[in-house]
Motif scaffolding. Structure first.
Motif, PDB file in Angstrom:
ATOM      1  N   ILE A 234       0.808  -1.221   0.000  1.00  0.00           N
ATOM      2  CA  ILE A 234       0.000   0.000   0.000  1.00  0.00           C
ATOM      3  C   ILE A 234       0.837   1.265   0.000  1.00  0.00           C
ATOM      4  CG2 ILE A 234      -1.955  -1.117   1.122  1.00  0.00           C
ATOM      5  CD1 ILE A 234      -1.140   0.306   3.712  1.00  0.00           C
ATOM      6  N   THR A 239      -1.517   2.692  -4.797  1.00  0.00           N
ATOM      7  CA  THR A 239      -2.164   2.368  -3.532  1.00  0.00           C
ATOM      8  C   THR A 239      -3.617   2.819  -3.538  1.00  0.00           C
ATOM      9  OG1 THR A 239      -2.087   2.738  -1.139  1.00  0.00           O
ATOM     10  CG2 THR A 239      -1.393   4.566  -2.533  1.00  0.00           C
ATOM     11  N   PRO A 250      -9.193   2.257   2.724  1.00  0.00           N
ATOM     12  CA  PRO A 250      -8.872   1.828   1.358  1.00  0.00           C
ATOM     13  C   PRO A 250     -10.042   2.100   0.416  1.00  0.00           C
ATOM     14  CG  PRO A 250      -8.261   0.147   2.943  1.00  0.00           C
ATOM     15  CD  PRO A 250      -9.078   1.161   3.698  1.00  0.00           C
TER      16      PRO A 250
END
Length: 437
Positions: A234, A239, A250
């Motif tokens: 990440i 990412t 996320p």
């Protein structure tokens, strides 16, 4: 047809003849004896060559069939190699290969002498049958317009159009492997033929138009590669976590931010694959590595507002050099469709060439388009004024940034007299077919 791999070593005499004619006008120039000057093509340039091809008409070989290779040939070389090649007509240490008018070639990048098409080094297409007995007559007196370049896929590409009696005959050759360098050289030669009105210009390649850069339809492959890249790390590559301190959730399958180094060509990859929709644009390495640049694959709204579409290229941060559109032609127009990331705040982009801004800044609130005209050929840098979204970029036509190269004197070499081992044992210099004392 089989090639005879005879190595020829010789001292080269460089004698000037007619500056716009290559080969003897009586079509007696032998194999590897008459040449144009060598020309170099730099990254982003295209060579344009024009001439009229002449030969002696139909000449029968020992097998009773017309000899179709008495015509022009072009040899692509490493940049700066020069001409003539004094070691061998097939010197793979200096040459990338050769292409001939009869839809034929040899060398590392153009070899097609094998019977099996799958073994060819390049793809050959044409709308004439070069094996036809009338081929010598077809190209005798034909005007040829040829372009040679490294195309958008990084491969050598030659396009030839032969015009005669109101008809045009096309040939296209594209190497299957990418060129090993961005620059290359080339020269022309003939065998028992000659070229008149020979002219060469080297121009900047104009960027293709008609939504060349479309960020409204990221492919399934691109989306999958972004997702895989984010899953691997990440904090590297791409990412789905916007903030470096991981304070945001996320955004898998919605948006991906760049945390990546750019390769030497300015290209961006995801999961080890160059992102197709970004090919041709050169990204600034510093900018692309600080979580400012993002690709939205399904992100139609945020807490700041609802956007015109779910897919776009997001230019975050403020007053950054984001990327470069290379080799834009003089007179071309650049049209950008964009919107502000914060609809209540006018944000967008500005274009520059070096330190000189082109036209006005484009800072819409909601989705809009704006068009600039580029007066000087060259690279165009794209800066953002603040966070904004780009939906597409059109680069349309215009003139070309032309750097003309005059046709240089052709060269005459010694008439070659060979032993059976291929060693030259004698010869006299010729100019226009006449012996020079």
């Amino acid at each position: 047809m089989k090639k005879i791999f005879t190595l020829i070593s010789a001292l080269v005499a460089t004698l000037s003849i007619n500056a716009v004619t290559i080969g003897n006008e009586d079509n007696t120039a032998g194999w590897w004896t008459a040449f144009s000057e060598a020309y170099n093509v730099k990254e982003g340039e295209v060579a344009k060559i024009s001439f009229v091809n002449h030969n002696a008409g139909v000449i029968l070989g020992d097998d009773g069939k017309p000899i179709n290779h008495f015509t022009w040939i072009t040899v692509l070389t490493q940049a700066g190699t020069g001409n003539p090649i004094t070691v061998s007509p097939w010197d793979n240490t200096k040459e990338y290969g050769a292409i001939r008018a009869d839809n034929y070639g040899w060398g590392t990048y153009f070899d097609r002498w094998q019977e099996d098409v799958a073994l060819w080094a390049a793809d050959y297409t044409c709308n004439y049958i070069w094996e036809n007995p009338s081929f010598p007559e077809l190209v005798n007196g034909a005007k040829f317009d040829i372009t040679i370049k490294i195309n958008d896929e990084g491969k050598f590409e030659l396009n030839s159009a032969a015009t005669k009696d109101g008809k045009t005959y096309d040939m296209k050759v594209v190497s299957r492997k990418e060129a090993p360098a961005k620059d290359f050289g080339f020269f022309f030669s003939v065998e028992k033929a000659h070229l008149t009105d020979f002219n060469v210009t080297i121009e900047k390649q104009a960027v293709a138009s008609n939504h060349t850069y479309d960020f409204t339809a990221w492919s399934a492959a691109t989306a999958a590669n972004l997702k895989a890249d984010a899953a691997a790390d990440i904090d590297a590559g791409w990412t789905d976590v916007e903030k470096a301190d991981h304070s945001t959730d996320p955004m898998t399958d919605k948006c991906y931010w760049a945390v990546t180094d750019v390769n030497a060509e300015g290209q961006l990859s995801a999961n080890g694959v160059v992102i197709e929709e970004l090919k041709g644009l050169k990204f600034d390495a510093t900018y692309a590595g600080k979580r400012a640049l993002a690709i939205a694959v399904n992100y139609p709204e945020t807490s700041l507002g609802t956007y015109a579409g779910p897919q776009y290229l997001w230019l975050g941060g403020k007053n950054n050099l984001c990327f470069t559109i290379p080799n834009v032609a003089a007179g071309a127009t650049i049209t950008v469709c964009a919107e502000s990331h914060k609809p209540s705040d006018a944000r967008g982009i500005q274009l520059k060439q070096g330190d000189t801004q082109i036209g006005e800044s484009f800072t819409p609130t909601t989705q809009a388009t704006y068009t600039w005209t580029v007066e000087t050929a060259g690279d165009v840098d794209v800066y953002n004024t603040n966070g904004c979204h780009i939906y597409y970029i059109d680069v349309n036509g215009g003139g070309t940034g032309v750097s003309s190269v005059k046709a240089a004197p052709a060269k005459a070499q010694p008439k070659k007299v060979l032993t059976k081992n291929g060693i030259i044992i004698g010869g006299k210099y010729t100019i226009g077919g006449a012996l020079a004392k």
